[in-house]
Scaffold this active site. Structure first.
Site, PDB file in Angstrom:
ATOM      1  N   ASP A  16       0.815  -1.224   0.000  1.00  0.00           N
ATOM      2  CA  ASP A  16       0.000   0.000   0.000  1.00  0.00           C
ATOM      3  C   ASP A  16       0.847   1.272   0.000  1.00  0.00           C
ATOM      4  O   ASP A  16       0.427   2.311   0.501  1.00  0.00           O
ATOM      5  CB  ASP A  16      -0.950   0.039   1.216  1.00  0.00           C
ATOM      6  CG  ASP A  16      -1.724  -1.255   1.389  1.00  0.00           C
ATOM      7  OD1 ASP A  16      -2.367  -1.676   0.425  1.00  0.00           O
ATOM      8  OD2 ASP A  16      -1.674  -1.840   2.488  1.00  0.00           O
ATOM      9  N   LYS A  19       2.323   2.314  -5.177  1.00  0.00           N
ATOM     10  CA  LYS A  19       3.043   1.886  -6.381  1.00  0.00           C
ATOM     11  C   LYS A  19       2.287   2.222  -7.662  1.00  0.00           C
ATOM     12  O   LYS A  19       2.875   2.606  -8.668  1.00  0.00           O
ATOM     13  CB  LYS A  19       3.304   0.371  -6.326  1.00  0.00           C
ATOM     14  CG  LYS A  19       4.284  -0.032  -5.228  1.00  0.00           C
ATOM     15  CD  LYS A  19       4.446  -1.537  -5.143  1.00  0.00           C
ATOM     16  CE  LYS A  19       3.239  -2.259  -4.605  1.00  0.00           C
ATOM     17  NZ  LYS A  19       2.931  -1.961  -3.196  1.00  0.00           N
ATOM     18  N   GLY A  43      -4.257  -4.014  -4.671  1.00  0.00           N
ATOM     19  CA  GLY A  43      -5.081  -2.964  -5.263  1.00  0.00           C
ATOM     20  C   GLY A  43      -4.252  -1.722  -5.500  1.00  0.00           C
ATOM     21  O   GLY A  43      -3.878  -1.035  -4.561  1.00  0.00           O
ATOM     22  N   HIS A  44      -3.903  -1.452  -6.756  1.00  0.00           N
ATOM     23  CA  HIS A  44      -3.124  -0.259  -7.072  1.00  0.00           C
ATOM     24  C   HIS A  44      -4.081   0.855  -7.493  1.00  0.00           C
ATOM     25  O   HIS A  44      -4.725   0.768  -8.525  1.00  0.00           O
ATOM     26  CB  HIS A  44      -2.125  -0.561  -8.197  1.00  0.00           C
ATOM     27  CG  HIS A  44      -1.007  -1.441  -7.744  1.00  0.00           C
ATOM     28  ND1 HIS A  44      -0.022  -1.898  -8.589  1.00  0.00           N
ATOM     29  CD2 HIS A  44      -0.718  -1.950  -6.528  1.00  0.00           C
ATOM     30  CE1 HIS A  44       0.833  -2.654  -7.903  1.00  0.00           C
ATOM     31  NE2 HIS A  44       0.416  -2.701  -6.659  1.00  0.00           N
ATOM     32  N   GLN A 225       2.145  -5.792  -3.428  1.00  0.00           N
ATOM     33  CA  GLN A 225       2.393  -5.878  -1.982  1.00  0.00           C
ATOM     34  C   GLN A 225       3.696  -5.143  -1.610  1.00  0.00           C
ATOM     35  O   GLN A 225       4.023  -4.159  -2.232  1.00  0.00           O
ATOM     36  CB  GLN A 225       2.421  -7.344  -1.500  1.00  0.00           C
ATOM     37  CG  GLN A 225       1.068  -8.035  -1.527  1.00  0.00           C
ATOM     38  CD  GLN A 225       0.804  -8.759  -2.833  1.00  0.00           C
ATOM     39  OE1 GLN A 225       1.682  -9.338  -3.450  1.00  0.00           O
ATOM     40  NE2 GLN A 225      -0.425  -8.742  -3.269  1.00  0.00           N
TER      41      GLN A 225
END
Length: 424
Positions: A16, A19, A43-44, A225
């Site tokens: 988180d 990225k 989740g980006h 991650q």
């Protein structure tokens, strides 16, 4: 002909770190963007032109026209979730089918993998890892046990292969006395997803990637991650199921180590963690809550509250070492804009003894030792140049660079693509 270059972008904390935004900022410099590990638990989040997007499996370079995006062999793919994500992007006008390649060697997350995920977590009682329940761990377990189903398997005798894998999972679930589940609807959509994936270009990505590099093309490898969730080097067993470090780009894409150029390490100006597991600098007071609220620290995929704390330089030095980081990128600096005092953990006190080294386990007997710095108490979100930074923030940057022995080259001061300062 000049050999193309490969740079790697990865998270240095517990995920988180931001990225997605940085990949999107950096992609104009590259021809190819590739994801090398992880699954739809990553989740980006990207924001631009007033729109917000969350990418789970698709590389963040998909928003840049004309770039090739590759889902590598190290990724685990859920066909139904991939289909939802891809169709949403197509609705917003992004042409995926011509620009996204999927490795035939990527493993498939089956509906029964999700049931196994829930069953395994339930069996752990108080020692739950806090997985996202997406079936990722059991899929990697099958991969390592040499019993997995891969994207390439959908091209021939798939129904037969699927039925055999499903039957094996069901047998395991019966042995665990975990039988109160129904995957009828999920399975129906999952099989639709399989047909949808067939519309994409399925490739032996290691050949495609190396041929592109040979022809002079440049590539950015996108990690999911964070380093502290690496299955080997993270805070085991509270980790993900893949290698999130730079070496994972080699195994997750079929790259020789000598192809790697710059290694961009992303960190927040503070620290967060989702799910269970140790977190030495975690704040349980109103300061931690304030960080969470200002930083909107809630999971992009799950909506779960992120635990918040001060920056941990012991963990960061370790991450920089195992990744071979050459350049640092600091995200969410603006979240600390209102704090009168900023703290940074410089060493751990382990059972009363100070150490700068990250230990075998951080579950017990760890006490962070902090250095206090003066806060800048200035709204930096409208700044367009580092020359505008207040002196206290410049001091914070200098302190971090000295402690981490690595330059901070990009600083983010807000969620939008424009709120990014590239330092001279």
């Amino acid at each position: 002909m000049t050999q193309g270059k490969v740079d790697v972008l990865l998270g240095l904390q517990w995920g988180d770190e931001g990225k997605g935004k940085v990949v999107d900022v950096l992609t104009p410099k590259y021809d190819v963007i590739a994801r090398f590990q992880g699954g739809p638990n990553a989740g980006h989040t990207l924001e631009f032109n007033g729109e917000k997007y969350v990418l789970r499996s698709i590389p963040s370079g998909i928003f840049q026209g004309g770039k090739v995006n590759i889902i590598g062999n190290g990724v685990v793919l859920a066909p139904d979730l991939f289909m939802d994500e891809a169709k949403d992007l197509e609705k917003s006008g992004h042409d995926l089918k011509s620009r996204l390649y999927i490795s035939k060697k990527a493993h498939l997350i089956m509906p029964t993998h999700r049931v196994l995920d829930a069953a395994i977590e339930a069996s752990k009682g108080k020692n739950k890892v806090g997985t996202t329940g997406k079936g990722i761990g059991p899929t990697y377990s099958d991969k390592i046990a040499r019993t997995g189903l891969r994207v390439g398997d959908i091209l021939e005798n798939f129904e037969e292969k699927y039925a055999a894998h499903k039957a094996r999972h069901e047998e395991t679930l019966r042995a665990m006395n975990y039988t109160g589940y129904d995957i009828t609807e999920v399975e129906k959509k999952w099989l639709e997803g399989i047909e949808y994936i067939k519309q994409f270009t399925l490739v032996d990505s290691e050949h495609v990637i190396n041929k592109m590099l040979k022809s002079g093309k440049s590539m950015l490898c996108e990690g999911a991650q964070g380093t502290m969730l690496d299955v080997d080097f993270g805070s085991y067993p509270f980790v993900t199921s893949s290698n999130t470090i730079c070496a994972g780009a080699c195994t997750g894409l079929g790259l020789g180590p000598n192809k790697i150029g710059e290694v961009y390490g992303i960190m927040k100006a503070y620290c967060t963690r989702v799910g269970a597991g140790p977190f030495p600098t975690e704040l349980f007071d109103e300061t931690g809550q304030k960080m969470r609220d200002i930083g909107h620290e809630y999971g992009a995929v799950t909506g779960r509250e992120r635990r918040c704390g001060w920056i941990d330089l012991v963990a960061l030095r370790y991450s920089i070492m195992v990744n071979g980081v050459t350049k640092l990128i600091m995200m969410k600096s603006d979240v600390l804009d209102t704090f009168p005092t900023i703290k940074a953990c410089v060493v751990y006190k382990v059972n009363g003894v100070e150490t700068p080294d990250f230990p075998y386990s951080i579950e017990e007997g760890i006490e962070p030792v902090y250095k206090e710095l003066k806060g800048w108490q200035t709204d930096m979100t409208k700044y367009t140049s580092e020359d505008q930074f207040p002196q206290e923030f410049k001091d914070y940057i200098k302190f971090l660079e000295e402690q981490l022995e690595t330059p901070i080259t990009i600083i983010s001061i807000g969620p939008d693509r424009e709120q990014t300062i590239v330092r001279k």
